[in-house]
Design a protein around this motif. Structure first.
Motif, PDB file in Angstrom:
ATOM      1  N   THR A 148     -14.017   0.969 -12.086  1.00  0.00           N
ATOM      2  CA  THR A 148     -13.186   1.090 -13.272  1.00  0.00           C
ATOM      3  C   THR A 148     -12.717   2.529 -13.432  1.00  0.00           C
ATOM      4  OG1 THR A 148     -15.147   1.474 -14.643  1.00  0.00           O
ATOM      5  CG2 THR A 148     -14.375  -0.812 -14.416  1.00  0.00           C
ATOM      6  N   GLY A 149     -11.595   2.688 -14.087  1.00  0.00           N
ATOM      7  CA  GLY A 149     -11.100   4.021 -14.393  1.00  0.00           C
ATOM      8  C   GLY A 149     -10.200   4.634 -13.339  1.00  0.00           C
ATOM      9  N   LEU A 150      -9.865   3.887 -12.279  1.00  0.00           N
ATOM     10  CA  LEU A 150      -8.981   4.439 -11.258  1.00  0.00           C
ATOM     11  C   LEU A 150      -7.615   4.789 -11.830  1.00  0.00           C
ATOM     12  CD1 LEU A 150      -9.617   2.203  -8.090  1.00  0.00           C
ATOM     13  CD2 LEU A 150     -10.392   4.541  -8.494  1.00  0.00           C
ATOM     14  N   GLU A 151      -7.205   4.029 -12.854  1.00  0.00           N
ATOM     15  CA  GLU A 151      -5.877   4.258 -13.428  1.00  0.00           C
ATOM     16  C   GLU A 151      -5.742   5.652 -14.027  1.00  0.00           C
ATOM     17  OE1 GLU A 151      -6.831  -0.149 -13.703  1.00  0.00           O
ATOM     18  OE2 GLU A 151      -7.874   1.762 -14.008  1.00  0.00           O
ATOM     19  N   GLY A 152      -6.850   6.248 -14.433  1.00  0.00           N
ATOM     20  CA  GLY A 152      -6.801   7.561 -15.063  1.00  0.00           C
ATOM     21  C   GLY A 152      -7.300   8.686 -14.182  1.00  0.00           C
ATOM     22  N   ASN A 153      -7.487   8.428 -12.906  1.00  0.00           N
ATOM     23  CA  ASN A 153      -8.041   9.433 -11.998  1.00  0.00           C
ATOM     24  C   ASN A 153      -7.226   9.420 -10.711  1.00  0.00           C
ATOM     25  OD1 ASN A 153      -9.585  10.889 -10.102  1.00  0.00           O
ATOM     26  ND2 ASN A 153     -11.508  10.324 -11.094  1.00  0.00           N
ATOM     27  N   GLU A 154      -6.256  10.336 -10.619  1.00  0.00           N
ATOM     28  CA  GLU A 154      -5.332  10.316  -9.478  1.00  0.00           C
ATOM     29  C   GLU A 154      -6.058  10.455  -8.144  1.00  0.00           C
ATOM     30  OE1 GLU A 154      -2.877  13.653  -7.656  1.00  0.00           O
ATOM     31  OE2 GLU A 154      -1.513  12.877  -9.196  1.00  0.00           O
ATOM     32  N   ASP A 188      -1.677   2.961 -12.600  1.00  0.00           N
ATOM     33  CA  ASP A 188      -1.906   1.582 -13.005  1.00  0.00           C
ATOM     34  C   ASP A 188      -1.181   0.613 -12.077  1.00  0.00           C
ATOM     35  OD1 ASP A 188       0.506   2.649 -13.996  1.00  0.00           O
ATOM     36  OD2 ASP A 188       0.647   1.124 -15.552  1.00  0.00           O
ATOM     37  N   VAL A 189       0.031   0.972 -11.664  1.00  0.00           N
ATOM     38  CA  VAL A 189       0.776   0.151 -10.718  1.00  0.00           C
ATOM     39  C   VAL A 189       0.070   0.145  -9.360  1.00  0.00           C
ATOM     40  CG1 VAL A 189       2.981  -0.120  -9.509  1.00  0.00           C
ATOM     41  CG2 VAL A 189       2.938   0.594 -11.914  1.00  0.00           C
ATOM     42  N   ALA A 190      -0.434   1.297  -8.953  1.00  0.00           N
ATOM     43  CA  ALA A 190      -1.153   1.397  -7.685  1.00  0.00           C
ATOM     44  C   ALA A 190      -2.365   0.480  -7.674  1.00  0.00           C
ATOM     45  CB  ALA A 190      -1.573   2.841  -7.438  1.00  0.00           C
ATOM     46  N   VAL A 191      -3.126   0.479  -8.746  1.00  0.00           N
ATOM     47  CA  VAL A 191      -4.336  -0.342  -8.820  1.00  0.00           C
ATOM     48  C   VAL A 191      -3.976  -1.825  -8.771  1.00  0.00           C
ATOM     49  CG1 VAL A 191      -6.285  -0.983 -10.292  1.00  0.00           C
ATOM     50  CG2 VAL A 191      -5.674   1.430 -10.012  1.00  0.00           C
ATOM     51  N   ASP A 192      -2.866  -2.195  -9.376  1.00  0.00           N
ATOM     52  CA  ASP A 192      -2.435  -3.599  -9.331  1.00  0.00           C
ATOM     53  C   ASP A 192      -2.204  -4.056  -7.898  1.00  0.00           C
ATOM     54  OD1 ASP A 192      -2.549  -3.869 -12.068  1.00  0.00           O
ATOM     55  OD2 ASP A 192      -0.397  -3.549 -12.389  1.00  0.00           O
ATOM     56  N   GLN A 193      -1.660  -3.182  -7.056  1.00  0.00           N
ATOM     57  CA  GLN A 193      -1.425  -3.553  -5.652  1.00  0.00           C
ATOM     58  C   GLN A 193      -2.752  -3.718  -4.917  1.00  0.00           C
ATOM     59  OE1 GLN A 193       1.796  -4.242  -5.581  1.00  0.00           O
ATOM     60  NE2 GLN A 193       1.770  -3.189  -7.560  1.00  0.00           N
ATOM     61  N   LEU A 194      -3.701  -2.848  -5.192  1.00  0.00           N
ATOM     62  CA  LEU A 194      -5.018  -2.964  -4.561  1.00  0.00           C
ATOM     63  C   LEU A 194      -5.698  -4.280  -4.954  1.00  0.00           C
ATOM     64  CD1 LEU A 194      -6.396   0.677  -5.005  1.00  0.00           C
ATOM     65  CD2 LEU A 194      -5.532  -0.365  -2.906  1.00  0.00           C
ATOM     66  N   LYS A 195      -5.537  -4.666  -6.186  1.00  0.00           N
ATOM     67  CA  LYS A 195      -6.145  -5.922  -6.641  1.00  0.00           C
ATOM     68  C   LYS A 195      -5.547  -7.113  -5.908  1.00  0.00           C
ATOM     69  CE  LYS A 195      -7.428  -4.344 -11.288  1.00  0.00           C
ATOM     70  NZ  LYS A 195      -7.146  -4.461 -12.756  1.00  0.00           N
ATOM     71  N   LEU A 248       0.825  -1.210   0.000  1.00  0.00           N
ATOM     72  CA  LEU A 248       0.000   0.000   0.000  1.00  0.00           C
ATOM     73  C   LEU A 248       0.860   1.261   0.000  1.00  0.00           C
ATOM     74  CD1 LEU A 248      -2.920  -1.140   2.308  1.00  0.00           C
ATOM     75  CD2 LEU A 248      -3.085  -0.474  -0.087  1.00  0.00           C
ATOM     76  N   ASN A 249       2.010   1.220   0.647  1.00  0.00           N
ATOM     77  CA  ASN A 249       2.935   2.347   0.538  1.00  0.00           C
ATOM     78  C   ASN A 249       3.440   2.488  -0.894  1.00  0.00           C
ATOM     79  OD1 ASN A 249       2.698   2.995   3.246  1.00  0.00           O
ATOM     80  ND2 ASN A 249       4.535   1.888   3.866  1.00  0.00           N
ATOM     81  N   TYR A 250       3.736   1.370  -1.514  1.00  0.00           N
ATOM     82  CA  TYR A 250       4.138   1.363  -2.921  1.00  0.00           C
ATOM     83  C   TYR A 250       3.029   1.930  -3.791  1.00  0.00           C
ATOM     84  CZ  TYR A 250       5.744  -0.783  -7.378  1.00  0.00           C
ATOM     85  OH  TYR A 250       6.146  -1.013  -8.676  1.00  0.00           O
ATOM     86  N   ALA A 251       1.792   1.507  -3.519  1.00  0.00           N
ATOM     87  CA  ALA A 251       0.651   2.006  -4.295  1.00  0.00           C
ATOM     88  C   ALA A 251       0.516   3.520  -4.155  1.00  0.00           C
ATOM     89  CB  ALA A 251      -0.629   1.317  -3.827  1.00  0.00           C
ATOM     90  N   GLU A 252       0.712   4.022  -2.945  1.00  0.00           N
ATOM     91  CA  GLU A 252       0.589   5.458  -2.713  1.00  0.00           C
ATOM     92  C   GLU A 252       1.658   6.233  -3.486  1.00  0.00           C
ATOM     93  OE1 GLU A 252       0.392   8.433   1.168  1.00  0.00           O
ATOM     94  OE2 GLU A 252      -0.267   6.346   1.322  1.00  0.00           O
ATOM     95  N   ALA A 253       2.893   5.746  -3.412  1.00  0.00           N
ATOM     96  CA  ALA A 253       3.972   6.402  -4.150  1.00  0.00           C
ATOM     97  C   ALA A 253       3.721   6.326  -5.655  1.00  0.00           C
ATOM     98  CB  ALA A 253       5.307   5.760  -3.797  1.00  0.00           C
ATOM     99  N   ALA A 254       3.224   5.196  -6.118  1.00  0.00           N
ATOM    100  CA  ALA A 254       2.938   5.034  -7.544  1.00  0.00           C
ATOM    101  C   ALA A 254       1.844   5.985  -7.991  1.00  0.00           C
ATOM    102  CB  ALA A 254       2.549   3.585  -7.828  1.00  0.00           C
ATOM    103  N   CYS A 255       0.764   6.054  -7.224  1.00  0.00           N
ATOM    104  CA  CYS A 255      -0.360   6.929  -7.581  1.00  0.00           C
ATOM    105  C   CYS A 255       0.091   8.375  -7.666  1.00  0.00           C
ATOM    106  CB  CYS A 255      -1.471   6.772  -6.551  1.00  0.00           C
ATOM    107  SG  CYS A 255      -2.838   7.953  -6.717  1.00  0.00           S
TER     108      CYS A 255
END
Length: 736
Positions: free
Chosen positions: A534-540, A509-516, A496-503
């Protein structure tokens, strides 16, 4: 650092010649020794073990000093300033303002502890670890032995400094054992200097420990010691904290990008230490494996920085007796537990629905799509995220344990393996029933006046999940002697820290992969996009809201929520100003308001109430008192009503929950009970986190014992009565 009185135990002429192979038992007090002890591996290991005893994140008991351990899920001042508990922790009590110049309503002290006692002081602990580093470095041990021990010592020093850094930013950096000199103190380093120092210690620890831990981690004999994974995971936590709005008001993207790059390189190294997402792809029945990982026996891949406990009884035993009192604290009184911890109604109502979306009635994170499933607050257990059932306990669920609390006084109907929680309530007096502040409630099955409307169940050692209990249950002590571990840093946090930094660095897209991955572990599947919109990858903003929401659910009652609220400034969105603060304190990133950015309702101005399920008025009429039998009569007004079978999480939930819902609808009703305080006129009070609390000042005792130590902006110095001048957001030292 200067202490006016610094009492150090006299050094005994002792060279330790042996140590236990059991890491936990070896954490004794080896403070009274000579420098020559470091020339023996066993002596150096004993000194290191003593630092572990002072530095590991123990502390389920409220008697443990707040400087020594982080919040870990109990109802302390930090957790009572979040959605998890009601009752106004000191940070959100609107009737008081925390003071740095008085011992009345004093700002909490995370900086010093007891200045006159080495073992009861933050800086005494750092003095000890510095002594260990110097002693081992100058010893005649082999280089391999030195590296093994020094890697752990550097991690522990970084951990001690992190616990101060997250509150104060810059603090004095002391790397050598110092003798106290009256009138002298070490100045605060800048926040950037302190950050860099901690990261350097962690880098050093990771490098030194790699030969010992990057091939699967320690063996079982040394399990629980610091590893390369622990050093890298803590550094990642530090980097995300430093990039967050609390320390990064203008949203300098380079901090996020540095953190993102770090995680890309660090996670493979963490994996080499044997850490990974526990039970990934194997949720078990109703997320049973997610529940199991919290009380896992043996080496747990989820646990990166973990405090171990044992079942050894206290009193007349060696000083390695360490019992985890969490199980005792959360269990209801009719199991011989301490009575249970009460979750607020707010956190119960905000948990996701079973489709993974927020309830439509939850008016925070509104940048996220609401669930299509209608939430019924009168039946909050219907259609919820699998973690809901493993986090809370409510009337009509199985909560089995290995023990038998039955006795004549309670007339408890169940032994441990068959235990069913029925904690509906009734009132013996109509005036109490109509009084939201009345505590004169009674519950069935021997609970009577010790009943709670809801219970925290998270991290429980459930017999239906774990058939080999980690506690030694007795009629006299209940669950007191528990060996369940506490994971301060677990692998999910790394993701989740990785996801936050990625977002925040443009890689949603990397952040969403961690959530999945994290949601897949509890039973969500690709069929419904793991419950994510859907669409989280394009909405910071939506992606960031999804990450923070996931953290709130995944880490509930693990002591992480207050830190998230504070570093994202979610009490007010970062819009309030601190008197005397420079313009650099103004939040300009994230649109100048993190709450608006996330669609989050600020906690300031809100209340958290509690809830209960009471017997409907037409059935009410039970007796009060503290005993199960009063005048030979069962006091429960539903004593003659046939209850449905309690919900057993080993079986399919839906039909069981439907039967339970029918019982609730017929006999019970949800009611609001007093959570947050009322004033003397019985008017409601509301959460009020003041802007200077984001960076607490030094408490009265710190200033008077450390004259010349610069106070933080927004706070008064107790030794001079001058306003604070230290700027936690300044990158360089200001010339005076």
């Amino acid at each position: 650092m200067k202490f006016k009185t610094y009492s150090i135990a006299a050094m005994a002429c002792l060279a330790l010649s042996s140590c236990s192979d059991d890491f936990l038992k070896d954490m004794k007090n080896y403070e009274s020794t000579t420098p020559e002890a470091y020339n023996y591996y066993s002596g150096a290991l004993g000194r290191l073990a003593d630092v572990y005893a002072l530095a590991l994140p123990y502390g389920n008991s409220s008697s443990v000093p707040i400087w020594q351990v982080p919040s870990n899920g109990r109802a302390d001042d930090e957790s009572k300033s979040t959605e998890e508990y009601s009752g106004f922790g000191c940070y959100v009590n609107g009737e008081i303002t925390l003071s740095s110049t008085s011992q009345t309503n004093s700002v909490p002290d995370y900086f010093q502890g007891q200045a006159r006692k080495v073992r009861n002081s933050t800086w005494g602990r750092i003095r000890n670890v510095n002594d260990v580093i110097a002693g081992i470095s100058g010893s005649t041990l082999t280089e391999e032995q030195k590296n093994e021990l020094l890697g752990q010592a550097y991690f522990l020093r970084a951990w001690c400094y992190y616990l101060m850094f997250k509150w104060y930013g810059g603090v004095p950096i002391i790397t050598e054992v110092q003798n106290p000199v009256p009138g002298k103190s070490t100045a605060r380093s800048t926040t950037r200097e302190t950050f860099d120092f901690i990261c350097e210690d962690l880098d050093h620890a990771a490098e030194l420990l790699a030969p010992f831990t990057a091939n699967g981690g320690w063996t079982s004999t040394d399990y629980g010691r610091a590893t390369t994974a622990a050093a890298l995971a803590l550094k990642g936590r530090m980097m995300v904290l430093y990039a967050s709005p609390l320390f990064n008001r203008a949203n300098d993207k380079s901090r996020w990008e540095a953190a993102y790059k770090f995680f890309q390189e660090a996670i493979p190294e963490i994996n080499k230490c044997g850490n990974h997402l526990a039970y990934e792809g194997n949720p078990g029945e109703n997320a049973s494996n997610w529940a199991k990982m919290f009380i896992e026996d043996g080496i747990n891949p989820e646990a990166i920085y973990v405090a171990l406990y044992n079942q050894i009884a206290t009193g007349g035993t060696p000083d390695y007796s360490k019992n985890n009192d969490w199980e005792q604290g959360i269990r209801p009184s009719n199991t011989l537990g301490s009575g249970g911890k009460v979750p607020s109604a707010a956190i119960i109502d905000l948990f996701p629905m079973k489709d993974g979306k927020r309830p439509s009635s939850y008016n925070s994170y509104t940048v996220l799509s609401p669930s299509a499933i209608e939430y019924n607050p009168d039946l909050p257990f219907l259609d919820r995220d699998p973690r809901f059932y493993r986090t809370f306990a409510f009337p009509g669920v199985c909560w089995a344990f290995n023990g038998n609390p039955m006795n004549d006084e309670n007339h408890n109907a169940y032994n441990g393996p068959d235990y069913q929680l029925w904690n509906y309530v009734w009132y013996s007096d109509a005036s109490d029933r109509g009084n939201i502040e009345s505590g004169n409630t009674y519950g069935p099955d021997g609970l009577m006046g010790n009943v709670k409307g809801m219970y925290v169940r998270k991290r429980t050692d459930d017999l239906h999940v774990n058939t080999s209990a980690r506690y030694a249950y007795t009629q006299g002590t209940g669950f007191k002697y528990s060996a369940a571990p506490y994971m301060e840093i677990r692998y999910t946090e790394v993701l989740l820290n990785y996801a936050e930094a990625a977002c925040q660095s443009g890689h949603s897209d990397v952040a969403v992969d961690q959530l999945k991955r994290i949601r897949g572990r509890v039973g969500y599947t690709a069929e419904n996009n793991y419950g994510l919109q859907t669409g989280l990858e394009g909405n910071e903003a939506a992606c960031m809201a999804a990450i923070l929401y996931e953290r709130q659910i995944e880490f509930a009652y693990e002591g992480k929520r207050f830190d998230d609220l504070r570093r994202w400034m979610l009490f007010d969105g970062g819009t309030q100003t601190v008197p005397g603060a420079p313009s650099t304190w103004k939040l300009t990133g994230w649109g100048g308001n993190t709450c608006q950015y996330l669609g989050f309702e600020p906690l300031n101005g809100t209340r958290r109430e509690n809830m209960e399920f009471r017997v409907q008025d037409k059935y009410n009429g039970g007796l009060g008192g503290d005993k199960w039998v009063i005048g030979g009569k069962n006091p429960d007004p539903l004593a003659d009503v046939s209850r449905p079978a309690a919900v057993d999480y080993r079986n399919e939930l839906e039909p069981q929950l439907k039967n339970l819902a029918d019982f609730y609808t017929t006999y019970l009703e949800r009611a609001v009970k007093k959570g947050d305080n009322y004033n003397s006129a019985h008017a409601q009070l509301y959460m009020n986190y003041q802007p200077q609390y984001y960076f607490p000042g030094f408490a009265y005792g710190v200033s008077v014992n450390n004259e010349g130590l610069e106070q933080t902006i927004g706070w008064m110095d107790a030794s001079t009565n001058a306003t604070g001048t230290f700027d936690p957001l300044a990158e360089t030292v200001t010339e005076k």
